[in-house]
Structure formats: C-alpha cells, structure tokens
Design an enzyme around this catalytic site. Sequence first.
Site, mmCIF file in Angstrom:
data_model
loop_
_atom_site.group_PDB
_atom_site.id
_atom_site.type_symbol
_atom_site.label_atom_id
_atom_site.label_comp_id
_atom_site.label_asym_id
_atom_site.label_seq_id
_atom_site.Cartn_x
_atom_site.Cartn_y
_atom_site.Cartn_z
ATOM 1 N N PRO A 1 0.796 -1.221 0.000
ATOM 2 C CG PRO A 1 -0.164 -1.126 2.115
ATOM 3 C CD PRO A 1 0.559 -2.042 1.190
ATOM 4 C CG ASN A 2 -0.240 4.393 1.259
ATOM 5 O OD1 ASN A 2 -1.202 4.914 0.711
ATOM 6 N ND2 ASN A 2 -0.288 3.915 2.490
ATOM 7 N NE ARG B 1 3.029 7.298 2.183
ATOM 8 C CZ ARG B 1 3.578 6.222 2.729
ATOM 9 N NH1 ARG B 1 4.260 5.385 1.981
ATOM 10 N NH2 ARG B 1 3.435 5.981 4.001
ATOM 11 C CE1 TYR C 1 8.613 5.053 3.086
ATOM 12 C CE2 TYR C 1 7.267 7.026 3.094
ATOM 13 C CZ TYR C 1 7.622 5.819 3.651
ATOM 14 O OH TYR C 1 6.992 5.383 4.783
ATOM 15 C CG ASN D 1 8.476 -1.860 0.174
ATOM 16 O OD1 ASN D 1 7.882 -1.951 1.248
ATOM 17 N ND2 ASN D 1 9.139 -0.778 -0.176
ATOM 18 C CB ALA E 1 1.289 -0.065 6.067
ATOM 19 C CG ASP F 1 -0.149 -17.276 8.101
ATOM 20 O OD1 ASP F 1 0.918 -17.234 8.748
ATOM 21 O OD2 ASP F 1 -1.274 -17.330 8.644
ATOM 22 C CD GLU G 1 10.525 -7.631 5.494
ATOM 23 O OE1 GLU G 1 10.107 -6.652 6.134
ATOM 24 O OE2 GLU G 1 10.764 -8.737 6.020
ATOM 25 C CG HIS H 1 11.267 -2.358 4.367
ATOM 26 N ND1 HIS H 1 9.901 -2.265 4.317
ATOM 27 C CD2 HIS H 1 11.561 -3.555 4.919
ATOM 28 C CE1 HIS H 1 9.381 -3.363 4.833
ATOM 29 N NE2 HIS H 1 10.367 -4.168 5.192
ATOM 30 N NE ARG I 1 10.187 6.071 8.516
ATOM 31 C CZ ARG I 1 9.194 5.856 7.668
ATOM 32 N NH1 ARG I 1 9.224 4.832 6.843
ATOM 33 N NH2 ARG I 1 8.161 6.667 7.636
ATOM 34 N NE ARG J 1 6.950 4.350 9.865
ATOM 35 C CZ ARG J 1 5.964 4.364 8.961
ATOM 36 N NH1 ARG J 1 5.783 3.309 8.182
ATOM 37 N NH2 ARG J 1 5.182 5.412 8.842
#
Length: 146
Positions: free
Chosen positions: A10-11, A18, A23, A73, A76, A86, A100, A102, A109, A113
């Site tokens: 999301p986002n 943003r 970011y 990524n 949230a 899962d 993973e 980021h 942060r 988080r």
Amino acid sequence: MTTILVLNGPNLGRLGTREPEVYGSETLADIGAQLAASVPDGVEIDLRQSDDEAELIGWIHEAVDRKLPVVMNPAAFTHYSYALRDAAAQLKQAGVPLVEVHLSNPHARETFRHTSVISGVASGVIAGFGADSYRLAVDAVLRSLG
C-alpha cells in the site's frame, strides 16, 4: 527466461510524491525501469503494486505455484499482516526465494515500524538504501538462483 516478481504494498504507487524526504523522489515506474535495465539477458522483472492485501496474497500464491522468486516491499502490511506472512511462508516451504525490501530503514523510524511479521519467513531483508534496496534485493535473488 527467469521472472522475478517485484511486489509492492500500500501507498507505494504514490512514490515520488509521498514523503520524498523519507522515500525519495523516484517513482515506482522509475525503480522498475532501473531494475529492468540492471538485470542480465534472460531475466524479466515483473513489477506490481497493490493497496489491496488480498491481491498481494494472490500474487504470492501465483509465485508459489510458478516457483517465481519474489522481491517484496510489503509497506505498512510489514507490521501486522499475518495473512500476508502466512502466504509468504509458503514461498519458504516451496524453496522459492523471498527478499523483503524497504526504501527507508524501519529501525531508524517510529517504534511501531521496528517489527516485521514478514522477516521471519523471508530469505533476507534489505532496507535503508532507497531505490538501491530493490537492486540489491534483485542481485541477492539472482545469486541465490546460481
């Protein structure tokens, strides 16, 4: 042809506008183009983004079924989506790499988080290098594939 799914939560479709101080100013399309240009012949980057948890889970199921390595990524969803965790665990069970990623360093942060429910089932985690985090994650996937 090797396909690497690069999944974004999301986002992340709002990258570039943003919170650029956190970011960066690159868009997700910019990151995708950089990744596509950085991989060797015979490797395809399939970049996807969704604000919908169910859609991300469906894409992970696709990766399990097709044995496609994943760079993800979770945004949230990193911190609380046990459903996504899962689904990601199925990649590990199938022997499919999951890195993973980021853009920022979550540990530098807000406290909420600092916890990832995804990390425990990921092959590895790369964070804090901005858009380069994705390139480093793709490089790690390629090395794991030999």
